[in-house]
Design an enzyme around this catalytic site. Structure first.
Site, short mmCIF file in Angstrom:
data_model
loop_
_atom_site.label_atom_id
_atom_site.label_comp_id
_atom_site.label_asym_id
_atom_site.label_seq_id
_atom_site.Cartn_x
_atom_site.Cartn_y
_atom_site.Cartn_z
N ASP A 24 0.79 -1.18 -0.04
CA ASP A 24 -0.03 0.11 0.00
C ASP A 24 0.93 1.33 0.02
OD1 ASP A 24 -1.88 2.12 0.50
OD2 ASP A 24 -2.36 1.38 2.75
N ASN A 26 -0.19 4.45 -0.48
CA ASN A 26 -0.80 5.73 -0.22
C ASN A 26 -1.69 5.85 1.40
OD1 ASN A 26 -3.22 4.19 -0.86
ND2 ASN A 26 -3.95 5.68 -2.25
N ASP A 28 -3.83 3.86 2.64
CA ASP A 28 -5.44 3.86 2.97
C ASP A 28 -5.85 2.30 3.22
OD1 ASP A 28 -4.84 2.53 0.59
OD2 ASP A 28 -6.46 3.38 -0.64
N ASP A 32 -1.82 -0.99 -3.86
CA ASP A 32 -2.12 -0.16 -5.07
C ASP A 32 -0.97 -0.46 -6.12
OD1 ASP A 32 -0.10 1.53 -4.28
OD2 ASP A 32 -2.00 2.20 -2.71
N ASP A 101 -4.99 -9.83 -15.99
CA ASP A 101 -6.10 -10.67 -15.80
C ASP A 101 -6.96 -10.26 -16.42
OD1 ASP A 101 -7.62 -12.68 -14.75
OD2 ASP A 101 -6.33 -12.77 -12.62
N ASP A 198 -9.30 -15.71 -17.00
CA ASP A 198 -10.07 -16.24 -15.78
C ASP A 198 -11.10 -17.33 -16.42
OD1 ASP A 198 -10.99 -15.59 -13.02
OD2 ASP A 198 -12.70 -15.19 -13.85
N GLU A 239 -7.14 -20.35 -17.22
CA GLU A 239 -7.41 -21.06 -16.13
C GLU A 239 -8.31 -22.05 -16.68
OE1 GLU A 239 -9.63 -20.76 -11.63
OE2 GLU A 239 -10.16 -19.11 -13.34
N ASP A 313 -6.43 -18.34 -4.97
CA ASP A 313 -7.68 -19.08 -4.54
C ASP A 313 -7.42 -20.56 -3.68
OD1 ASP A 313 -9.33 -17.53 -6.29
OD2 ASP A 313 -8.82 -18.69 -8.04
#
Ligand code: NOJ
Length: 539
Positions: A24, A26, A28, A32, A101, A198, A239, A313
């Site tokens: 992260d 920034n 929050d 990102d 993806d 996907d 996948e 997953d």
């Protein structure tokens, strides 16, 4: 023989990033794109040369980005399109490819196509999804419950193979095919090198079938997407849950112009678990036997295989089938050796390189995944809350979705704010900073293993020969290329005596630092790679 183009792909080492939980930048509490840019040098140092980034398009996040509401823009929490462009440029300048993806099977119900589609039966978007007056079969959603949802506005049912808010696109409509082609071309135009696709085996449906996979036009649709001149140089990995060689060949034979390769899930499905939420007492032998089977099949058919144990997953493989407590380093390095010295393309999931293991939580409030929350309800009714929580702790996708533990500081160095999901409860014990200070560093082992792989044509392209026998509690094989041989020895849970007649290889790498020779006692989870003097000098 692999073509030159496929030989280049065979040299890829891919690192999978789950952006929400990577870094992260920034403050929050959510990872990102700029967070990824900050870590590119770290990834380069590890030795990877491609990254697959889980979906970062605009999304309401019911399924963390796999519910896309705009294929052409970046999710607010992850940054902007300019950040993405910068990420592509920064990665390329370090020799790292970017694989995005692609989610072609469904969109969010907040996508404008669906918003229009549900309005009436005769507008431009009406047939973008599957609509029926009544459910036409008894298909269930992968996240629990029926796959059919009633929509009052249209007074019809639509299909959702996943969450209620993920409506399946109707690929029998040529307009849909065109739209997804446009998406691919847009990102390729921005410099993206490939796509992980996907659940692509679900884009063609046969409603009379027991399952929503492998419909009659599957290959035609994949070919429509990737068999075009515009997509000729892309790397694509599907996948696909295909488990027989004929189907895998249909997807991944180079001349068919469908996918470069695919994820094959035999070892994920059957090793260390009875089913997704139920563990099984198992040994690494079962993994070995599956690997051997697929090495041979892929070799005989000139296919590229994917070498992976973890993704966003699945719970960490070392927690399922290794010893993730006393012998965590040995298990993590052994499993990496077993997979990444084979023929195929290594895929490393974020955190694997520090030996991240599953952690335990006492409350369902510590979980975020839509699948886990849905199944918790179902299991609670069936078995009671305590048992339900145990099952979720074992099989939850959140096991892999907690932030990477960069250090032992607040929020494990992932963020300065409270993360979107509780951090891994073992972060004080397992984190990068600590790992790097340890004599048994998983990161350092990975780094050496990947460097060895890249410098060894035997490991990259060599023939595979199995030396161990089915009853052995270990895995011994050779990789031979242009007369030179690399020998890999992976001992499993127990101590073994391993003897290879007339052996004279030199040690290249081992996870037990005192390992010198081959023929003697091998300790639990000991791995060793031997080769000739030249390869040793190269290192
Ligand atoms: C497979 C993805 O890997 C998973 O995370 C997602 O929930 C489903 N497809 C639906 O897109």
């Amino acid at each position: 023989m692999l073509s030159e183009k496929y030989k280049n792909f065979a040299q890829m080492i891919v690192y999978q990033i789950y952006p929400r939980s990577f870094n992260d930048s920034n403050g929050d509490g959510i990872g990102d794109l700029r967070g990824i840019i900050e870590k590119l040098d770290y990834l380069k140092d590890l030795g990877i040369n491609a990254i697959w980034i889980c979906p970062c398009y605009k999304s309401p996040n019911d399924d963390n980005g796999y519910d896309i509401s705009d294929y052409y823009d970046i999710m607010d929490e992850f940054g902007t399109l300019d950040d993405m462009k910068e990420l592509i440029a920064e990665a390329h300048s370090r020799g790292i490819k970017i694989i995005m993806d692609l989610v072609p099977n469904h969109t969010s119900t907040q996508h404008k196509w669906f918003i229009e589609s549900k309005k009436s039966k005769d507008n431009y978007y009406s047939d973008f999804y599957y609509w029926f007056d009544e459910p036409v079969n008894d298909w269930g959603s992968a996240f629990g419950g029926s796959a059919w949802e009633y929509c009052k506005e249209r007074d019809q049912y639509y299909l959702h193979s996943y969450a209620v808010s993920q409506a399946d696109l109707n690929w029998d409509n040529p307009k849909v095919v065109k739209e997804i082609q446009k998406v691919v071309d847009y990102w390729t135009g921005l410099g993206v090198d490939g796509f992980r696709c996907d659940v692509i085996d679900q884009i063609s449906k046969d409603f009379k079938n027991g399952s929503n996979c492998f419909g009659p036009n599957l290959h035609k649709y994949i070919n429509a997407l990737f068999g075009r001149p515009e997509t000729e140089n892309l790397f694509t990995v599907g996948e696909c849950w295909a488990d027989n060689i004929e189907e895998v060949c249909r997807h991944a034979k180079e001349e068919r112009k469908e996918l470069t390769t695919l994820f094959q899930f035999d070892h994920i499905e059957s090793c260390g678990r009875e089913s997704k939420f139920v563990p099984k007492n198992d040994s690494l032998k079962s993994v070995r036997d599956i690997l051997v089977k697929w090495q041979k099949l892929c070799y005989d058919n000139d296919l590229l295989y994917t070498l992976f144990t973890d993704n966003h997953d699945q719970p960490p493989f070392i927690s399922r089938i290794g010893n993730d407590r006393e012998l965590r380093y040995e298990s993590a390095s052994l499993i990496a050796t077993m997979f990444y010295t084979l023929r195929g393309i290594p895929f490393i999931y974020q955190g694997q390189e520090i030996g991240t293991a599953s952690s335990h939580y006492d409350s369902i409030d510590d979980f975020r995944d839509v699948e886990s929350l849905n199944f918790y309800k179902i299991f609670s009714e069936q078995y009671g809350e305590e048992k339900a929580l145990e099952m979720i702790n074992f099989g939850s996708r959140d096991n892999e979705r907690r932030p990477i533990s960069w250090n032992a500081g607040k929020y494990a160095g992932f963020s300065t704010a409270e993360p979107w999901i509780p951090i891994n409860s073992r972060f004080k014990e397992i984190n990068l900073e600590k790992d790097l200070l340890s004599e048994k560093s998983v990161f350092k082992y990975y780094k050496e293993l990947l460097a060895l792989r890249k410098s060894s044509p035997e490991i990259l392209f060599g023939d595979f020969e199995l030396l161990s026998k089915p009853d052995d509690d270990y895995f011994v094989f050779t990789r031979t290329y242009e007369g030179k041989t690399v020998t890999v020895i992976c001992n499993f849970e127990k101590t073994s005596q391993i003897n290879i007649p007339n052996f004279n290889g030199k040690i290249l790498l081992s996870n037990y630092s005192d390992r010198q020779n081959c023929c003697e006692t091998f300790r639990p989870y000991e791995a060793a790679i031997f080769g000739d003097e030249e390869l040793r000098k190269k290192r």
